[in-house]
Design a protein around this motif. Sequence first.
Motif, PDB file in Angstrom:
ATOM      1  N   ASN A 165       0.579  -1.139   0.361  1.00  0.00           N
ATOM      2  CA  ASN A 165      -0.203  -0.319   0.602  1.00  0.00           C
ATOM      3  C   ASN A 165       1.256   1.450  -0.096  1.00  0.00           C
ATOM      4  O   ASN A 165       1.647   1.356   1.143  1.00  0.00           O
ATOM      5  N   GLY A 166       0.599   2.222  -1.032  1.00  0.00           N
ATOM      6  CA  GLY A 166       1.487   3.709  -1.496  1.00  0.00           C
ATOM      7  C   GLY A 166       1.375   4.392  -0.118  1.00  0.00           C
ATOM      8  O   GLY A 166       2.094   5.539  -0.131  1.00  0.00           O
ATOM      9  N   LEU A 167       0.726   4.445   0.683  1.00  0.00           N
ATOM     10  CA  LEU A 167      -0.355   5.191   1.974  1.00  0.00           C
ATOM     11  C   LEU A 167       0.827   5.333   3.030  1.00  0.00           C
ATOM     12  O   LEU A 167       0.579   4.265   3.192  1.00  0.00           O
ATOM     13  N   ARG A 168       1.579   5.352   3.543  1.00  0.00           N
ATOM     14  CA  ARG A 168       2.036   5.339   4.653  1.00  0.00           C
ATOM     15  C   ARG A 168       2.500   6.272   5.673  1.00  0.00           C
ATOM     16  O   ARG A 168       2.343   7.747   4.686  1.00  0.00           O
ATOM     17  N   ALA A 188       8.654  -1.949  -2.671  1.00  0.00           N
ATOM     18  CA  ALA A 188       7.607  -1.625  -1.795  1.00  0.00           C
ATOM     19  C   ALA A 188       7.855  -2.511  -0.788  1.00  0.00           C
ATOM     20  O   ALA A 188       7.768  -2.931   0.678  1.00  0.00           O
ATOM     21  N   THR A 189       8.445  -3.719  -1.166  1.00  0.00           N
ATOM     22  CA  THR A 189       8.858  -4.769  -0.076  1.00  0.00           C
ATOM     23  C   THR A 189      10.279  -4.307   0.393  1.00  0.00           C
ATOM     24  O   THR A 189      10.759  -4.255   1.658  1.00  0.00           O
ATOM     25  N   GLU A 190      10.545  -3.844   0.065  1.00  0.00           N
ATOM     26  CA  GLU A 190      12.478  -3.010   0.540  1.00  0.00           C
ATOM     27  C   GLU A 190      12.044  -2.006   1.754  1.00  0.00           C
ATOM     28  O   GLU A 190      12.931  -2.356   2.329  1.00  0.00           O
ATOM     29  N   ILE A 191      11.081  -1.489   1.021  1.00  0.00           N
ATOM     30  CA  ILE A 191      10.540   0.045   2.369  1.00  0.00           C
ATOM     31  C   ILE A 191      10.550  -1.012   3.762  1.00  0.00           C
ATOM     32  O   ILE A 191      10.709  -0.300   4.370  1.00  0.00           O
TER      33      ILE A 191
END
Length: 235
Positions: A165-168, A188-191
């Motif tokens: 999910n891009g909302l963080r 997205a997994t790396e973050i």
Amino acid sequence: MHTESSNEASQSGLDTSTWIVIPLYNEASVIGGVVAELREQFAHIVCVDDGSTDGSAHAAAEAGARVISHPLNLGQGAALQTAISYAVAQPGCEHIITFDADGQHRIVDALHMLERARTEKLDIVFGSRFLDDRTNPGIMKRVVLKTAVGVTNVTTGLKLTDAHNGLRVLSVEAASRLNLQQDRMAHATEIVLQLGRTGLPWGESPVEVLYTDYSKAKGQSLLNSINILFDLVVN
């Protein structure tokens, strides 16, 4: 491009300690509306235009965002890292919100997540479309996304319900620890992996993802979810 001072923004009731960061690639038809709506709440929005060819940078700037441009398309991960690095360096920045350019995220969810970060002293708040029933991704997409969650949780050691999910919401402390190297969707997994390694307090918050014909065409399709899963496996 918007030039309102922090003092003027503060007097107008806008949040001046939070930076919204948006990776941007060929979203000229919608980015102006996304930025304009965000500008009703937040003084500082930075879009990293990742080699767009459709006038996205101009549309974002006209709506009030600061725009940084990559001369070539480097990928969403690279654009996100550029935006985060820029925001972290800004005086007075306390929190950073990662937000997608295609209109799929709701500002009310971002505000709720930011309030949680502040009141519960969380350095990281991940948005999750699976913590309530507002989002209906469809059966097949749900299966793919849940599989991606499983792979991500095994890889990172975190126990999330929605890994992509891009909302963080990130504190400056958390954001400053990021050094994303995956330029494609595997970022997205790396973050999650890098944030998990910080040991900083984190939480998840329910959000609604708005699936429209436009957002599906721009990357929210089932095929794109399968591509993300492929990136996870090969990386």
